[in-house]
Design an enzyme around this catalytic site. Structure first.
Site, PDB file in Angstrom:
ATOM      1  N   LYS A   1       0.662  -1.170   0.398  1.00 29.11           N
ATOM      2  CA  LYS A   1       0.126  -0.035  -0.083  1.00 29.11           C
ATOM      3  C   LYS A   1       0.707   1.291   0.567  1.00 29.11           C
ATOM      4  CE  LYS A   1      -4.732   0.311   0.840  1.00 29.11           C
ATOM      5  NZ  LYS A   1      -5.842   0.169  -0.520  1.00 29.11           N
TER       6      LYS A   1
ATOM      7  N   GLY B   1     -24.982   2.680  -2.593  1.00 31.75           N
ATOM      8  CA  GLY B   1     -24.073   3.588  -3.532  1.00 31.75           C
ATOM      9  C   GLY B   1     -23.721   2.756  -3.822  1.00 31.75           C
ATOM     10  N   HIS B   2     -22.533   2.796  -4.471  1.00 26.63           N
ATOM     11  CA  HIS B   2     -21.725   1.762  -5.928  1.00 26.63           C
ATOM     12  C   HIS B   2     -22.309   0.770  -6.331  1.00 26.63           C
ATOM     13  CE1 HIS B   2     -19.518   5.977  -6.293  1.00 26.63           C
ATOM     14  NE2 HIS B   2     -20.230   6.400  -7.474  1.00 26.63           N
TER      15      HIS B   2
ATOM     16  N   GLY C   1     -27.197   0.913   2.506  1.00 28.09           N
ATOM     17  CA  GLY C   1     -25.949   1.055   1.674  1.00 28.09           C
ATOM     18  C   GLY C   1     -26.533   1.238   0.357  1.00 28.09           C
TER      19      GLY C   1
HETATM   20  P1  NAD Z   1     -20.202   4.460  -2.055  1.00 33.38           P
HETATM   21  O1  NAD Z   1     -19.516   5.678  -1.030  1.00 33.38           O
HETATM   22  O2  NAD Z   1     -20.632   4.643  -2.869  1.00 33.38           O
HETATM   23  O3  NAD Z   1     -21.432   4.142  -1.354  1.00 33.38           O
HETATM   24  C1  NAD Z   1     -21.906   4.198   0.059  1.00 33.38           C
HETATM   25  C2  NAD Z   1     -23.468   4.823   0.738  1.00 33.38           C
HETATM   26  O4  NAD Z   1     -23.843   4.504   2.571  1.00 33.38           O
HETATM   27  C3  NAD Z   1     -23.652   5.900   0.067  1.00 33.38           C
HETATM   28  O5  NAD Z   1     -25.164   5.624  -0.546  1.00 33.38           O
HETATM   29  C4  NAD Z   1     -23.987   6.945   1.437  1.00 33.38           C
HETATM   30  O6  NAD Z   1     -25.408   7.794   1.469  1.00 33.38           O
HETATM   31  C5  NAD Z   1     -24.616   5.261   2.744  1.00 33.38           C
HETATM   32  N1  NAD Z   1     -24.661   5.254   4.212  1.00 33.38           N
HETATM   33  C6  NAD Z   1     -23.374   6.089   4.376  1.00 33.38           C
HETATM   34  N2  NAD Z   1     -23.789   5.886   5.095  1.00 33.38           N
HETATM   35  C7  NAD Z   1     -25.355   5.391   6.324  1.00 33.38           C
HETATM   36  C8  NAD Z   1     -25.926   5.201   6.688  1.00 33.38           C
HETATM   37  N3  NAD Z   1     -25.474   5.741   7.879  1.00 33.38           N
HETATM   38  N4  NAD Z   1     -26.899   4.407   6.780  1.00 33.38           N
HETATM   39  C9  NAD Z   1     -26.983   3.811   5.486  1.00 33.38           C
HETATM   40  N5  NAD Z   1     -26.403   4.441   4.593  1.00 33.38           N
HETATM   41  C10 NAD Z   1     -25.465   5.416   4.763  1.00 33.38           C
HETATM   42  O7  NAD Z   1     -19.474   3.470  -1.430  1.00 33.38           O
HETATM   43  P2  NAD Z   1     -18.987   1.925  -2.018  1.00 33.38           P
HETATM   44  O8  NAD Z   1     -18.146   2.576  -3.053  1.00 33.38           O
HETATM   45  O9  NAD Z   1     -20.544   1.585  -2.765  1.00 33.38           O
HETATM   46  O10 NAD Z   1     -18.653   1.353  -1.008  1.00 33.38           O
HETATM   47  C11 NAD Z   1     -19.285   0.929   0.135  1.00 33.38           C
HETATM   48  C12 NAD Z   1     -18.398  -0.272   0.995  1.00 33.38           C
HETATM   49  O11 NAD Z   1     -18.111  -0.637   0.670  1.00 33.38           O
HETATM   50  C13 NAD Z   1     -17.261   0.832   1.451  1.00 33.38           C
HETATM   51  O12 NAD Z   1     -17.634   0.194   2.813  1.00 33.38           O
HETATM   52  C14 NAD Z   1     -16.886   0.066   0.698  1.00 33.38           C
HETATM   53  O13 NAD Z   1     -14.748   0.299   1.636  1.00 33.38           O
HETATM   54  C15 NAD Z   1     -16.671  -1.300   0.508  1.00 33.38           C
HETATM   55  N6  NAD Z   1     -15.814  -1.340  -0.318  1.00 33.38           N
HETATM   56  C16 NAD Z   1     -15.928  -0.882  -1.937  1.00 33.38           C
HETATM   57  C17 NAD Z   1     -15.814  -1.441  -2.833  1.00 33.38           C
HETATM   58  C18 NAD Z   1     -16.017  -0.561  -4.527  1.00 33.38           C
HETATM   59  O14 NAD Z   1     -15.193  -1.037  -5.355  1.00 33.38           O
HETATM   60  N7  NAD Z   1     -16.403   0.639  -4.246  1.00 33.38           N
HETATM   61  C19 NAD Z   1     -14.947  -2.973  -3.003  1.00 33.38           C
HETATM   62  C20 NAD Z   1     -14.477  -2.993  -1.412  1.00 33.38           C
HETATM   63  C21 NAD Z   1     -15.327  -2.695  -0.763  1.00 33.38           C
END
Ligand code: NAD
Length: 357
Positions: free
Chosen positions: A80, A183-184, A181
């Site tokens: 990292k 999100g993405h 959640g």
């Molecule tokens: P993101 O920021 O796109 O989505 C997170 C979502 O959670 C958002 O829509 C946000 O509004 C919501 N949120 C925040 N606080 C909240 C709460 N208290 N209650 C309900 N919803 C809430 O992030 P992402 O890329 O979708 O990642 C989500 C999780 O997965 C993170 O923990 C990230 O570290 C993990 N992750 C993501 C990836 C990836 O490829 N993007 C890979 C491995 C792990």
């Protein structure tokens, strides 16, 4: 901080301090373990409170990548990088080029990628100086694009594995999933689950994301607090870390805990408590490895079909974890570490056999 004692304790290979006066670069690259291959791990750009905080973060995250990459079946080690700075203010071409030159100087022992505070466009700049970078922007030759759909697909496959283990049936038809959640990653997980006939109870702090899931997927909306009380088969945290803690754990009414979020357990003891309560936990770094598996495919010349085939194996990886947990009578979070360590140890032993004496 006693750096060498810490490195010895956790068997770190290398810590590199990078300084470039012209661009203002101050970065730390940490290579934890290269037994399985070059150390792959993202480059974080963060306004650390102190230099020590940056070093500690690089060390902690690099070791995490060793376990994640090994358990995912990748022929990659763990590393990292952290750049000390403010992502809104300090990003310049000179900064990322200087960082790229440092990555290049390691001759492929460390491969960088995007992380918190850095973007695929930043990787494009780094790629001007080194070939040891992945996660370049979509449209660039060899790019694997946004990792979130691959992560989501892996999480979906992982949830099926959990259902197989917990209910003796991997089908999601008629199963209730509480998803935190959208999100993405979460929105894509929800889509896969709905397509398979799961009943979704969803929440997000963003009301538009919830509205969309209700309208497009027939999900039922609950508040961000109510999600912990939902009677369900699967609770899928896809938002925040430390979501399983002393407050939330007693409220869970699920048989399976399986979601995308990183560091779901506030402390290890919460993993023990889940086992005691008979809740099957899919260790986060196993089930959310789809993104890294997908981006790592860039190193072979990206092929989406091949990459998604490897992501689908998150199912098998979880099954192996459950097997180890049963065999050794240990919680799944410990079994996941053991699976990674066993793979590294086996390869290290094989390699050692061929080392000159
Ligand atoms: P993101 O920021 O796109 O989505 C997170 C979502 O959670 C958002 O829509 C946000 O509004 C919501 N949120 C925040 N606080 C909240 C709460 N208290 N209650 C309900 N919803 C809430 O992030 P992402 O890329 O979708 O990642 C989500 C999780 O997965 C993170 O923990 C990230 O570290 C993990 N992750 C993501 C990836 C990836 O490829 N993007 C890979 C491995 C792990």
């Amino acid at each position: 901080m006693d750096i060498f004692a810490h490195m010895e304790r956790y068997d770190y290979e290398q810590l590199v301090f990078c300084q470039d006066k012209t661009s203002g670069l101050k970065a730390v690259i940490c290579v934890h373990n290269t037994a399985l291959g070059p150390a792959l791990g993202g480059c974080r750009l963060w306004n650390y409170a102190s230099e020590e905080a940056a070093i500690v973060d690089a060390l902690r995250l690099a070791r995490g990548m060793t376990y994640k990459n090994a358990a995912a079946g990748l022929n990659l080690g763990g590393g990292k990088a952290v750049i000390i700075g403010d992502a809104r203010r300090d990003k310049t071409e000179a900064l990322f080029r200087a960082f790229g030159r440092y990555v290049q100087s390691l001759g492929g022992r460390y491969i960088t990628a995007e992380d918190v505070g850095t973007s695929p466009e930043d990787m494009d700049v780094i790629a001007l100086e080194t070939e040891h970078v992945c996660g370049v922007s979509a449209g660039t030759a060899g790019s694997s694009g946004d990792p979130s759909p691959a992560t989501a697909y892996g999480v979906y496959r992982g949830i099926k594995a959990c259902c197989q283990e917990a209910f003796g049936d991997e089908s999601l038809k008629g199963r209730t999933v509480a998803l935190q959640g959208l999100g993405h990653v979460g929105s894509n997980v929800a889509r896969h689950l709905a397509e398979d006939g799961a009943r979704l109870m969803v929440t997000d702090i963003n009301p538009l994301a919830v509205e969309k899931a209700v309208k497009d997927l027939g999900a039922t909306a609950v508040t961000t607090d109510e999600i912990f009380d939902v009677e369900c088969d699967v609770f899928a945290p896809c938002a925040l870390g430390a979501v399983i803690n002393d407050d939330t754990l007693p409220r869970l009414k699920c048989r399976v805990l399986a979601g995308a979020a990183n560091n779901q357990l506030k402390e290890d003891r919460h993993g023990d408590a889940l086992t005691a309560r008979g809740i099957l936990y899919a260790p986060d770094f196993i089930i959310n490895a789809g993104g890294v598996i997908n981006v790592a495919d860039e190193l072979e010349g990206y092929n989406r079909e091949r990459a998604y085939r490897k992501v689908a194996a998150v199912y098998d990886n979880l099954m192996k974890v459950f097997e180890i947990a049963k065999r050794e009578n240990i919680p799944t979070y410990k079994a996941a570490d053991r699976m990674a360590e066993e793979r590294i140890d086996t390869v290290s032993r094989v390699q050692r056999k061929y080392l000159p004496r």
